[in-house]
Write a protein that holds these residues in place. Sequence first.
Motif, mmCIF file in Angstrom:
data_model
loop_
_atom_site.group_PDB
_atom_site.id
_atom_site.type_symbol
_atom_site.label_atom_id
_atom_site.label_comp_id
_atom_site.label_asym_id
_atom_site.label_seq_id
_atom_site.Cartn_x
_atom_site.Cartn_y
_atom_site.Cartn_z
ATOM 1 N N SER A 51 0.833 -1.101 -0.472
ATOM 2 C CA SER A 51 0.028 -0.231 -0.094
ATOM 3 C C SER A 51 1.119 1.325 -0.017
ATOM 4 C CB SER A 51 -0.651 0.165 1.463
ATOM 5 O OG SER A 51 -0.115 0.546 2.536
ATOM 6 N N GLY A 52 0.625 2.482 -0.004
ATOM 7 C CA GLY A 52 0.709 3.994 0.267
ATOM 8 C C GLY A 52 1.991 4.214 -1.107
ATOM 9 N N ASP A 53 2.559 4.436 -1.413
ATOM 10 C CA ASP A 53 2.498 5.251 -2.945
ATOM 11 C C ASP A 53 3.190 4.174 -3.609
ATOM 12 O OD1 ASP A 53 6.241 7.708 -3.410
ATOM 13 O OD2 ASP A 53 4.630 6.589 -4.932
ATOM 14 N N THR A 54 2.611 4.373 -4.706
ATOM 15 C CA THR A 54 2.160 3.461 -5.976
ATOM 16 C C THR A 54 3.793 3.172 -7.011
ATOM 17 O OG1 THR A 54 1.426 5.073 -7.414
ATOM 18 C CG2 THR A 54 -0.234 3.355 -5.724
ATOM 19 N N LEU A 55 4.459 3.698 -6.708
ATOM 20 C CA LEU A 55 5.996 3.954 -6.836
ATOM 21 C C LEU A 55 7.304 3.559 -6.043
ATOM 22 C CD1 LEU A 55 7.492 3.588 -9.790
ATOM 23 C CD2 LEU A 55 7.972 6.462 -8.801
ATOM 24 N N GLN A 83 10.441 1.030 -4.493
ATOM 25 C CA GLN A 83 12.065 1.589 -4.844
ATOM 26 C C GLN A 83 12.569 -0.274 -4.611
ATOM 27 O OE1 GLN A 83 13.732 3.645 -6.820
ATOM 28 N NE2 GLN A 83 11.297 4.944 -7.500
ATOM 29 N N GLY A 84 13.178 -0.803 -5.016
ATOM 30 C CA GLY A 84 14.224 -1.920 -4.982
ATOM 31 C C GLY A 84 15.629 -1.743 -5.016
ATOM 32 N N ILE A 85 16.285 -2.848 -4.419
ATOM 33 C CA ILE A 85 17.671 -3.191 -4.494
ATOM 34 C C ILE A 85 18.441 -3.114 -6.531
ATOM 35 C CG2 ILE A 85 17.305 -4.243 -2.684
ATOM 36 C CD1 ILE A 85 18.051 -6.633 -4.242
ATOM 37 N N LYS A 86 19.719 -3.177 -6.399
ATOM 38 C CA LYS A 86 20.181 -2.831 -7.740
ATOM 39 C C LYS A 86 19.828 -1.791 -8.687
ATOM 40 C CE LYS A 86 21.268 -7.690 -6.951
ATOM 41 N NZ LYS A 86 21.786 -9.209 -7.615
ATOM 42 N N GLY A 87 18.969 -0.770 -7.927
ATOM 43 C CA GLY A 87 18.553 0.168 -8.851
ATOM 44 C C GLY A 87 17.117 0.211 -9.899
ATOM 45 N N PHE A 88 16.309 -0.645 -8.875
ATOM 46 C CA PHE A 88 15.404 -0.796 -9.541
ATOM 47 C C PHE A 88 13.854 -0.498 -9.167
ATOM 48 C CE2 PHE A 88 16.152 -4.390 -12.953
ATOM 49 C CZ PHE A 88 17.170 -5.156 -12.844
ATOM 50 N N GLU A 89 13.059 0.027 -9.215
ATOM 51 C CA GLU A 89 11.924 0.394 -9.054
ATOM 52 C C GLU A 89 10.119 -0.241 -10.211
ATOM 53 O OE1 GLU A 89 12.295 4.634 -9.969
ATOM 54 O OE2 GLU A 89 10.850 4.081 -11.882
ATOM 55 N N ALA A 90 9.014 -0.448 -9.646
ATOM 56 C CA ALA A 90 8.548 -1.012 -9.605
ATOM 57 C C ALA A 90 7.418 -0.003 -9.361
ATOM 58 C CB ALA A 90 8.182 -2.367 -9.552
ATOM 59 N N GLU A 91 5.902 -0.063 -10.490
ATOM 60 C CA GLU A 91 5.262 0.896 -10.157
ATOM 61 C C GLU A 91 3.463 -0.072 -10.115
ATOM 62 O OE1 GLU A 91 4.691 3.743 -13.336
ATOM 63 O OE2 GLU A 91 2.686 5.168 -11.701
ATOM 64 N N PHE A 92 2.868 -0.184 -9.379
ATOM 65 C CA PHE A 92 1.762 -1.026 -9.105
ATOM 66 C C PHE A 92 0.861 0.668 -9.419
ATOM 67 C CE2 PHE A 92 -1.700 -2.832 -7.738
ATOM 68 C CZ PHE A 92 -2.686 -2.227 -6.817
ATOM 69 N N LYS A 93 -0.431 -0.196 -10.928
ATOM 70 C CA LYS A 93 -1.447 0.243 -11.330
ATOM 71 C C LYS A 93 -2.646 -0.574 -10.853
ATOM 72 C CE LYS A 93 0.838 3.194 -14.801
ATOM 73 N NZ LYS A 93 1.095 3.359 -16.202
ATOM 74 N N ARG A 94 -3.196 0.249 -10.154
ATOM 75 C CA ARG A 94 -4.672 -0.634 -9.790
ATOM 76 C C ARG A 94 -5.517 -1.374 -11.132
ATOM 77 N NH1 ARG A 94 -6.719 -2.291 -4.889
ATOM 78 N NH2 ARG A 94 -5.462 -1.049 -3.656
ATOM 79 N N SER A 95 -6.015 -0.019 -11.365
ATOM 80 C CA SER A 95 -6.962 0.239 -12.850
ATOM 81 C C SER A 95 -6.773 -0.752 -13.535
ATOM 82 C CB SER A 95 -6.674 1.691 -13.125
ATOM 83 O OG SER A 95 -5.796 2.270 -13.743
ATOM 84 N N GLN A 96 -5.145 -0.996 -14.128
ATOM 85 C CA GLN A 96 -4.613 -2.190 -15.079
ATOM 86 C C GLN A 96 -3.967 -3.250 -14.259
ATOM 87 O OE1 GLN A 96 -1.603 -0.306 -17.228
ATOM 88 N NE2 GLN A 96 -2.648 1.464 -17.527
ATOM 89 N N SER A 97 -4.472 -3.469 -13.063
ATOM 90 C CA SER A 97 -3.933 -4.630 -12.487
ATOM 91 C C SER A 97 -2.799 -4.742 -13.240
ATOM 92 C CB SER A 97 -4.998 -5.686 -12.463
ATOM 93 O OG SER A 97 -5.940 -5.873 -12.611
ATOM 94 N N SER A 98 -1.739 -4.016 -12.836
ATOM 95 C CA SER A 98 0.049 -4.392 -13.312
ATOM 96 C C SER A 98 0.442 -3.801 -12.332
ATOM 97 C CB SER A 98 0.102 -3.204 -14.465
ATOM 98 O OG SER A 98 -0.018 -2.044 -14.172
ATOM 99 N N PHE A 99 1.798 -4.286 -11.647
ATOM 100 C CA PHE A 99 2.659 -4.268 -11.438
ATOM 101 C C PHE A 99 4.463 -4.474 -12.505
ATOM 102 C CE2 PHE A 99 5.139 -3.247 -7.565
ATOM 103 C CZ PHE A 99 5.643 -3.714 -7.184
ATOM 104 N N ASN A 100 4.433 -3.233 -12.880
ATOM 105 C CA ASN A 100 5.674 -3.537 -14.024
ATOM 106 C C ASN A 100 7.514 -2.670 -13.352
ATOM 107 O OD1 ASN A 100 3.904 -4.137 -15.288
ATOM 108 N ND2 ASN A 100 4.613 -2.353 -17.119
ATOM 109 N N LEU A 101 7.921 -3.522 -13.610
ATOM 110 C CA LEU A 101 9.603 -3.093 -12.921
ATOM 111 C C LEU A 101 10.124 -2.790 -14.448
ATOM 112 C CD1 LEU A 101 11.912 -4.181 -11.068
ATOM 113 C CD2 LEU A 101 12.502 -6.147 -12.773
ATOM 114 N N ARG A 102 10.834 -1.845 -13.956
ATOM 115 C CA ARG A 102 11.902 -0.563 -14.172
ATOM 116 C C ARG A 102 13.144 -0.154 -13.856
ATOM 117 N NH1 ARG A 102 6.949 3.438 -14.337
ATOM 118 N NH2 ARG A 102 7.636 4.150 -13.234
ATOM 119 N N LYS A 103 13.652 -0.396 -15.550
ATOM 120 C CA LYS A 103 15.260 0.180 -14.423
ATOM 121 C C LYS A 103 15.980 0.990 -15.576
ATOM 122 C CE LYS A 103 20.301 -1.313 -12.876
ATOM 123 N NZ LYS A 103 21.145 -1.918 -12.570
ATOM 124 N N PRO A 104 16.526 2.123 -14.916
ATOM 125 C CA PRO A 104 16.414 3.823 -16.116
ATOM 126 C C PRO A 104 17.426 3.321 -17.020
ATOM 127 C CG PRO A 104 16.880 4.250 -14.269
ATOM 128 C CD PRO A 104 16.350 2.596 -13.950
#
Lengths: 114, 115
Positions: free
Chosen positions: A52-56, A58-79
């Motif tokens: 819960s909380g902030d939908t973006l 942050q994780g280890i190794k520079g990864f982040e993920a964004e939770f989008k409830r409307s799309q039932s998605s949780f995509n992982l990203r790295k710049p």
Amino acid sequence: AQSVTQPDIHITVSEGASLELRCNYSYGATPYLFWYVQSPGQGLQLLLKYFSGDTLVQGIKGFEAEFKRSQSSFNLRKPSVHWSDAAEYFCAVGAASGYSTLTFGKGTMLLVSP
Amino acid sequence: DVKVTQSSRYLVKRTGEKVFLECVQDMDHENMFWYRQDPGLGLRLIYFSYDVKMKEKGDIPEGYSVSREKKERFSLILESASTNQTSMYLCASSFFQSSYNSPLHFGNGTRLTVT
């Protein structure tokens, strides 16, 4: 029943390029969501998690993920991907109440080209 | 740091043999799990245990049994190994009941080949 779909079996990214790995989940209530990484010959390691909380998140190794409830998605990203990021990535969902086991997706293999 | 140790990295067994896969964790975790990992199928839960002498079936328990006589040790048993049980087996443990507050810690896996 909960389920997780990772649409991409393999993804190839050039070193230094950005990365997005897709994950869609199905769960009737508020889910716990996770990303794990498995390097060759190793067990799985937790990258990040969301409840819960902030939908973006942050994780280890520079990864982040964004939770989008409307799309039932949780995509992982790295710049910017590094060669050492080559591994298999698993998205997982767990129940938010009671005893919880995780349901894993089938995984996405990330290949990093020079 | 949590350590989950699986006794064998590679194992080759014959059809019909009784096979034991051993897993030990050193962090006094309550919960232990056995997963099977196959290409294109991801991780599938075979059995888990939330206490000594307790066990619960996962998604694919057929052909397997488990034993948890001590808190730190969780054994997966193939009573009569078959070729379709050739796979990578991953053991994991966690502390709390809630998966959010206590993520899974995995061993490095046992690659079992049944010939």
